[in-house]
Write an enzyme that holds these catalytic residues in place. Structure first.
Site, mmCIF file in Angstrom:
data_model
loop_
_atom_site.group_PDB
_atom_site.id
_atom_site.type_symbol
_atom_site.label_atom_id
_atom_site.label_comp_id
_atom_site.label_asym_id
_atom_site.label_seq_id
_atom_site.Cartn_x
_atom_site.Cartn_y
_atom_site.Cartn_z
ATOM 1 N N GLN A 36 -9.254 -7.017 -10.468
ATOM 2 C CA GLN A 36 -9.911 -5.831 -9.895
ATOM 3 C C GLN A 36 -9.546 -4.584 -10.705
ATOM 4 O O GLN A 36 -10.394 -3.732 -10.985
ATOM 5 C CB GLN A 36 -9.478 -5.662 -8.438
ATOM 6 C CG GLN A 36 -9.922 -4.361 -7.800
ATOM 7 C CD GLN A 36 -9.663 -4.366 -6.317
ATOM 8 O OE1 GLN A 36 -10.431 -4.900 -5.544
ATOM 9 N NE2 GLN A 36 -8.563 -3.771 -5.899
ATOM 10 N N HIS B 45 0.842 -1.209 0.000
ATOM 11 C CA HIS B 45 0.000 0.000 0.000
ATOM 12 C C HIS B 45 0.875 1.256 0.000
ATOM 13 O O HIS B 45 0.601 2.227 -0.706
ATOM 14 C CB HIS B 45 -0.880 0.050 1.250
ATOM 15 C CG HIS B 45 -1.865 -1.070 1.383
ATOM 16 N ND1 HIS B 45 -1.793 -2.010 2.387
ATOM 17 C CD2 HIS B 45 -2.962 -1.394 0.655
ATOM 18 C CE1 HIS B 45 -2.812 -2.856 2.275
ATOM 19 N NE2 HIS B 45 -3.528 -2.509 1.231
HETATM 20 P P1 AMP Z 1 -6.637 -3.601 -0.292
HETATM 21 O O1 AMP Z 1 -6.430 -2.789 0.944
HETATM 22 O O2 AMP Z 1 -6.208 -5.013 -0.162
HETATM 23 O O3 AMP Z 1 -8.030 -3.440 -0.845
HETATM 24 O O4 AMP Z 1 -5.656 -3.001 -1.401
HETATM 25 C C1 AMP Z 1 -5.658 -1.647 -1.725
HETATM 26 C C2 AMP Z 1 -4.783 -1.436 -2.919
HETATM 27 O O5 AMP Z 1 -3.453 -1.871 -2.627
HETATM 28 C C3 AMP Z 1 -5.246 -2.231 -4.155
HETATM 29 O O6 AMP Z 1 -5.047 -1.435 -5.317
HETATM 30 C C4 AMP Z 1 -4.306 -3.403 -4.141
HETATM 31 O O7 AMP Z 1 -4.111 -4.000 -5.412
HETATM 32 C C5 AMP Z 1 -3.035 -2.766 -3.635
HETATM 33 N N1 AMP Z 1 -2.140 -3.782 -3.078
HETATM 34 C C6 AMP Z 1 -2.455 -4.763 -2.202
HETATM 35 N N2 AMP Z 1 -1.401 -5.555 -1.971
HETATM 36 C C7 AMP Z 1 -0.369 -5.058 -2.726
HETATM 37 C C8 AMP Z 1 0.981 -5.440 -2.931
HETATM 38 N N3 AMP Z 1 1.517 -6.490 -2.326
HETATM 39 N N4 AMP Z 1 1.740 -4.690 -3.769
HETATM 40 C C9 AMP Z 1 1.207 -3.618 -4.411
HETATM 41 N N5 AMP Z 1 -0.071 -3.207 -4.251
HETATM 42 C C10 AMP Z 1 -0.849 -3.923 -3.424
#
Ligand code: AMP
Length: 280
Positions: free
Chosen positions: A154, A37
């Site tokens: 997504q 994030h």
């Molecule tokens: P989430 O909080 O899981 O809904 O993720 C929020 C954003 O962070 C989304 O755009 C995810 O794709 C991105 N994200 C989650 N995990 C990672 C990661 N390991 N590397 C890069 N972006 C991520």
């Protein structure tokens, strides 16, 4: 960092930024923040005058009540991490703020994307994702939206939704950040034991094996081997797939040219994990 809970306050602040010609980058999250994030925040900061992050555990995208209830919450730590990363504004709305009682439910025509891969195993999930991201984009009206490749489907769905809804913005896909053993960082990893975290490195190993073994023609043997390997390690595999990077349609017979992505979803000790890589 300014913390805002109401849409009206967010709107007032962002209007003043926009009116003075400043660029706004937006990073939507469900909290339990990790380096992945923060990398999105960092990228947004390097390209915009103001970076807005939202933390909202969106109930409408959980098809499984237990998964929603067990979703990790680490708000105090999240705020500290965002502050340290130089995020300018945190939007932290309540469920009532995002989903006013009696509001009609919007339906998004996502086509085939909705029911394949994640959509097949998480019915309704992408409608919920679209509902919340659509609202958050209405509220923030960013110049650029930052999404992680870890959730590639997504990203494709959100891209489709923004064109259906005519949101004027750029979407930037950012690389997946990984643990030292290659496991894609995820808020859900907090629910894995140390031993399972080590074991879960097998997901990316499997995708990389597919990348190395990829050849033109029939792809099914690669997928069968991958699935058997993960199952033998104790994963419950929902899918291992080779698909078009353009529309995620399955590619059973590769012509050697088409741009491909390999994707996996599997559960280990009741924690469902996903990952993907571009193959060529
Ligand atoms: P989430 O909080 O899981 O809904 O993720 C929020 C954003 O962070 C989304 O755009 C995810 O794709 C991105 N994200 C989650 N995990 C990672 C990661 N390991 N590397 C890069 N972006 C991520």
């Amino acid at each position: 960092m300014i913390l805002v809970k109401k849409k009206i306050d967010l709107d007032n602040l962002l209007q003043s930024y926009r009116a003075t010609g400043h660029r706004i980058g937006f990073v939507p999250t469900m909290g339990a923040l990790h380096e992945g994030h923060l990398a999105l925040i960092k990228t947004s900061k390097s390209q915009n005058d103001y970076t807005v992050c939202s933390i909202f555990i969106n109930p409408t995208q959980f098809n499984n009540a237990a998964d929603f209830e067990k979703y990790p919450i680490t708000l105090e730590q999240d705020i500290n991490l965002l502050e340290a990363a130089g995020c300018d504004l945190l939007f932290l709305p309540s469920v009532a703020e995002m989903y006013p009682v009696g509001e009609p439910v919007m339906h998004y025509d996502l086509g085939a994307l909705e029911n394949i891969l994640e959509g097949k195993y998480r019915p309704g999930h992408f409608q919920g994702v679209c509902r919340i991201v659509d609202k958050l984009l209405d509220d923030t009206k960013p110049h650029t939206l930052y999404l992680g490749q870890k959730d590639y489907q997504q990203y494709m769905v959100v891209r489709k939704m923004t064109s259906l809804r005519n949101h004027q913005l750029k979407i930037q896909l950012c690389d997946t950040l990984r643990e030292p053993n290659g496991l894609a960082m995820s808020s859900r990893n907090m629910r894995l034991s140390e031993a399972d975290k080590q074991k879960a490195g097998a997901l990316i190993d499997t995708l990389r094996k597919i990348e190395q073994a990829l050849h033109t023609g029939d792809t099914s043997i690669l997928l069968q081997d991958a699935k058997s390997f993960l199952t033998s390690l104790g994963f419950e595999v929902d899918y291992v797939a080779i698909a078009s990077a353009e529309d995620l349609a399955p590619v059973a017979d590769w012509d050697g040219e088409q741009k491909l992505v390999a994707l996996v979803a599997a559960t280990l000790s009741e924690v469902r994990l996903i990952d993907n890589i571009f193959l060529n």
